[in-house]
Design a protein around this motif. Structure first.
Motif: not given
Length: 628
Positions: A323-331
């Motif tokens: 989760a700390a590196e996840d871009l999909a959730t952030a976008l």
């Protein structure tokens, strides 16, 4: 060989004999021919009880004795039979379903068997699937007198010809009620590479759209994205059904001097993503663009990644394990993160039943900032204050979950999933109102209103109240009929070409005799393993001359199959319930049949039909006694 005696005892020696035992011939399986209320024509259907007959054939035809003969067969000891429905000129009920843009006929639903019964088959389409913008569900029900006799459900159907759940073959092979086919005129044949459904102009390219809006100038967008990429840059992507490919944008920066949104999008696709796709699968690539959200004054936009290589079918995104590196959730990119993923053939789906917020009259409004979903996402939260489904009480809508001047996409706590949050509030308020006869469901970003009860053609429009711009929500609802119906009784705007079913006329010599190459008529029994008795029950529209013409071909067929024909005596052999046949009439009938494979029984027998005494030929009863 002689028995070898080794110690005292009893020994048995078998000696062959020229005398053969007499073995009885089985007469346990009967075959009946004639008219029924419904069921397949020219196909032998096995019935192990009268209840089986009712399930398969719906009951008696008003002019035929077949159903009662079958019942008497089972009542008198029979346990196994085949029934072949016959009719002349019968037609199946059918209806053609259109696409959401209402520009093409996409699917033709046809009753499995000819007859009026098909007009009691109803269809319901919805998009309540794991991906509401790609697949659909189909419910098929057969009703009689308002009572559901049988119902079938098919979920996650696709209009992509290569899909294992491609709707036409999947439904046709699974359903007992309907066949489903592509409309030959508008869609063509799925296996034909030149057919419309397989052309590049038939459907939009598959894409995955982020629902995380960015607001500001190009420079501000670049700064915000690079800030996210600093720590969150990982996700996995599948293009056109490929295996998931890990993508890492961590630490990526944009080319200096970019001034337009499209240049930023090109950098994301061409510079950052495509080299990683190509290294995993040569030639695999996507293209990127920004879709506007809300009025131009707020400068909001969301990212869309579209397949840029044949077959252009889809783009799917999954989040990174960390989760700390996840871009999909952030976008908000990918279905599980709140994104939207549209498959290439999704705009060729049949239209849902009910009234649904699709965001516009044409599919693809996820890309339009002035109409539909993106327009709704960009209006202020105080814009819409109420909603009313035509003919129902108004429902108040307190949609301001943050500051009234905030946009719909803004969510309590600073998150940006406000669109689904507001649609869920609307659904909950509708379902909580007992005087509103509609059930609200949320299919992804689509608010669906489905009437709980009513006629098949019931539909309703939706109006909203509030400040300027409230029409953005109301105008996005598409109203369709409550259900589709096979036949010509449906009036929904997204159906056409309804054809009424017909029971046809009484079968004649041609229908009974059939065709050996096509396995029709008597030859329908070619496909069964075994039958011993053949019965041709009476029909009020099959006259005596026609009936007598059937006996010769029937007895010849029985001879070939080592079966036995049970004949009902002609009506002229009985007068006032008494036998009056002359020797000449009997001998004339004898000349029509193969005598050692046929027998005639008379006079007629009396039976009770709901308390009313009726006459019927005894063949069904005799077949049951023989079987017993």
């Amino acid at each position: 060989m002689p028995v070898q005696v080794s110690y005292p005892g009893v020994y048995i020696q078998e000696v062959s004999s020229g005398v053969h035992t007499i073995t009885g011939v089985s007469t346990s399986i009967a075959a009946f021919f004639g008219r029924t209320a419904k069921g397949p024509i020219d196909r032998a259907v096995r019935c192990l009880s009268y209840a089986d007959f009712i399930r398969e054939f719906g009951g008696p035809h008003p002019l035929s004795d077949l159903a009662q003969s079958v019942r008497q067969f089972f009542d008198n000891g029979g346990t196994d039979c085949y029934v072949v429905r016959l009719a002349a000129g019968a037609l199946p009920a059918k209806v053609t379903l259109r696409n959401l843009a209402n520009t093409k006929n996409v699917l033709v639903a046809t009753a499995k068997a000819p007859g009026l019964w098909g007009q009691d088959v109803k269809l319901e389409v919805d998009y309540n699937t794991p991906n509401p913008d790609d697949t659909f569900n189909l419910r098929v029900s057969y009703e009689a007198g308002g009572v559901v006799i049988s119902q079938e459900e098919f979920s996650n159907l696709s209009m992509m010809p290569a899909s294992p759940r491609f709707a036409p073959p999947f439904v046709t092979q699974s359903s007992k009620l309907i066949d489903l086919a592509l409309d030959a005129g508008d869609m063509g044949v799925a296996t034909d590479p030149t057919a419309f459904i397989n052309t590049s102009t038939a459907a939009q390219r598959g894409y995955s759209q982020s629902r995380r809006p960015f607001v500001g100038t190009v420079a501000q967008l670049i700064t915000e994205l690079e800030g996210i990429f600093a720590t969150k840059g990982k996700f996995s992507m599948s293009v056109n059904g490929s295996a998931p490919i890990d993508i890492n944008l961590t630490g990526k920066t944009f080319t200096a001097g970019l001034t337009t949104l499209q240049e930023v999008a090109d950098d994301i696709a061409v510079k950052m993503i495509n080299p990683q796709l190509d290294s995993a699968v040569a030639g695999l690539k996507v293209k990127a663009q920004w879709d506007a959200v809300g009025p131009a004054g707020i400068s909001a936009k969301v990212l869309r990644l579209t397949s840029d290589v044949a077959d252009f079918s889809r783009v799917t995104v999954r989040r990174a394990p960390s989760a700390a590196e996840d871009l999909a959730t952030a976008l908000m990119l990918g279905l599980d993160q709140g994104g939207v993923e549209v498959g290439r053939w999704s705009n060729l789906r049949p239209v849902f039943n009910g009234t649904v917020f699709m965001g516009g009259s044409a599919f693809g409004d996820f890309t339009d900032g002035t109409n539909g979903l993106n327009a709704f996402a960009g209006i202020t939260q105080g814009t819409v204050t109420g909603l009313q489904i035509a003919g129902s009480p108004a429902v108040s809508l307190p949609l301001a979950t943050t500051a009234p001047g905030d946009r719909i996409f803004q969510q309590a706590g600073g998150a940006l999933d406000g669109v689904r949050e507001k649609l869920r509030i609307i659904a909950d308020r509708i379902n909580a109102e007992p005087n509103v006869p509609w059930k609200a469901e949320l299919w992804g970003y689509h608010l669906a209103l489905r009437k709980k009860q009513g006629t098949i053609n019931d539909s309703a429009t939706v109006t909203t109240t509030g400040l300027a711009g409230a029409g953005v929500l109301g105008a996005g609802f598409i109203a369709n009929a409550r259900r589709y119906s096979l036949g010509a009784s449906g009036t929904g705007v997204f159906q056409s070409g309804g054809t009424a079913g017909s029971d046809g006329d009484a079968p004649g010599v041609a229908e009974y005799g059939g065709n050996s190459a096509k396995h029709t008529g008597f030859f329908a029994l070619d496909k069964v393993d075994l039958f011993n008795l053949m019965v041709i029950p009476g029909d009020r529209e099959v006259n005596e001359a026609t009936y007598l013409q059937l006996l010769g071909p029937a007895s010849i067929y029985c001879t070939q199959k080592r079966a036995f024909l049970i004949v009902d005596a002609p009506d002229s052999w009985t007068a006032v319930d008494r036998p009056v046949a002359t020797a000449t009439e009997v001998n004339t009938l004898r000349t029509l049949v193969v005598k050692d494979h046929a027998a005639v029984f008379y006079p007629k027998v009396v039976y009770s039909d709901a308390g009313i005494k009726k006459l019927i030929g005894p063949s069904g009863m005799i077949a049951g006694l023989m079987a017993r």
